[in-house]
Every structure is written in C-alpha cells, then in structure tokens.
Design a protein around this motif. Structure first.
Motif, mmCIF file in Angstrom:
data_model
loop_
_atom_site.group_PDB
_atom_site.id
_atom_site.type_symbol
_atom_site.label_atom_id
_atom_site.label_comp_id
_atom_site.label_asym_id
_atom_site.label_seq_id
_atom_site.Cartn_x
_atom_site.Cartn_y
_atom_site.Cartn_z
ATOM 1 N N SER A 31 0.822 -1.213 0.000
ATOM 2 C CA SER A 31 0.000 0.000 0.000
ATOM 3 C C SER A 31 0.850 1.255 0.000
ATOM 4 N N ARG A 34 2.234 1.667 -3.674
ATOM 5 C CA ARG A 34 1.196 1.981 -4.653
ATOM 6 C C ARG A 34 0.534 3.326 -4.361
ATOM 7 N N ASN A 35 0.180 3.541 -3.096
ATOM 8 C CA ASN A 35 -0.551 4.753 -2.751
ATOM 9 C C ASN A 35 0.298 6.007 -2.903
ATOM 10 N N ILE A 40 -2.309 8.845 -2.348
ATOM 11 C CA ILE A 40 -3.202 8.445 -1.260
ATOM 12 C C ILE A 40 -2.382 8.296 0.015
ATOM 13 N N LEU A 55 -8.455 6.788 4.663
ATOM 14 C CA LEU A 55 -7.735 7.122 3.440
ATOM 15 C C LEU A 55 -8.034 8.551 3.031
ATOM 16 N N GLU A 61 -9.080 8.193 -7.371
ATOM 17 C CA GLU A 61 -8.111 7.215 -6.869
ATOM 18 C C GLU A 61 -8.668 6.430 -5.686
ATOM 19 N N LEU A 62 -9.455 7.085 -4.839
ATOM 20 C CA LEU A 62 -10.077 6.355 -3.721
ATOM 21 C C LEU A 62 -11.089 5.332 -4.243
ATOM 22 N N LEU A 65 -9.112 2.394 -5.565
ATOM 23 C CA LEU A 65 -8.578 1.604 -4.458
ATOM 24 C C LEU A 65 -9.669 0.752 -3.810
ATOM 25 N N HIS A 68 -10.350 -2.244 -5.906
ATOM 26 C CA HIS A 68 -9.292 -3.243 -5.751
ATOM 27 C C HIS A 68 -9.477 -4.047 -4.466
ATOM 28 N N LEU A 69 -9.904 -3.390 -3.404
ATOM 29 C CA LEU A 69 -10.088 -4.091 -2.132
ATOM 30 C C LEU A 69 -11.126 -5.206 -2.236
#
Length: 133
Positions: A31, A34-35, A40, A55, A61-62, A65, A68-69
C-alpha cells in the motif's frame, strides 16, 4: 484545483492466525508503494478480525482503491462508514501505517467499530492517536 476526499471503511479480515503479522506487513508495504504513486495517504488498523482504514486522496483514486479491495482475498464484507470532501489533508505526512498494538487509544477504536460510527471526525481523532509515536 484538485479535489480531495477522506474516507473510512471497515472489513472483516480473512487472515490465518499464524500469518496475520506477515500479511499485515505485506499490506502496509504494498500500500505504501502503490498509494504514494497515486497520492493516497492513510492508516490501517486491525482490531480483532476487523480492518479499519482511513484514506485521503482524489475521489477517483479512492474509488479505484476501494474497487481493488473487493478483489483482495484478505478482506470481506467491506463497508464505507464515512466519506467527505476535505479542503486539505488532515494527515499529509502519513504513508500507509499500522498502529502500535499496545497503544491506549485503541479503546476509542473499539467503540467506533462497535458503533459503526459514521462520524469521520471521530475516526480521524482515534486513528491519529493510535498512530502517534
């Protein structure tokens, strides 16, 4: 002007008892890398079998993300508890961090988790205190 959102979500952790420490370290490492690329910042904590993460970043971008989660086998039952537009980051220096497990502020986190609080200010305060050195 770039928009910023802040959100808090919780999910049920799907971690093996013997692998939890290693898996959390992997989540934090991946994280962080990537973030940082996508702007992020945030903090992750595990209380019992519940992940909580705050976050901050661009709304797009959120959203990516969070999508992806949903494909990360270590999370299930993901729920966004609070999300709001912010003028500036509350935690601009944060990378993706995990709190000290012995920190006294974890009682506040436990209460917020039990209540499934939608008050993002309370989450900011409790996660900030839990991550303080």
């Amino acid at each position: 002007m770039n928009s910023l959102d802040q959100l808090v979500y919780c999910s049920r952790a799907r971690l093996g008892d013997t692998q939890a420490v290693e898996q959390i370290a992997d989540i934090v490492h991946v994280s962080t890398v990537r973030n940082a690329r996508v702007g992020i910042t945030g903090a992750l904590t595990l209380r019992g079998d519940v992940f909580v993460q705050l976050l901050e970043g661009s709304p797009t971008e959120l959203d990516i993300l969070m999508l992806h989660l949903h494909f990360d086998a270590r999370h299930e039952d993901i729920v966004v508890l609070a999300r709001e537009r912010i003028a500036q980051r509350a935690f601009p220096a944060w990378g993706m961090t995990a709190p000290r497990p012995d920190h006294l502020a974890t009682g506040d986190l436990d209460r917020l988790i039990a209540q499934r609080s939608t008050d993002i200010g309370s989450w900011r305060e409790a996660l900030g205190a839990a991550h303080a050195a």
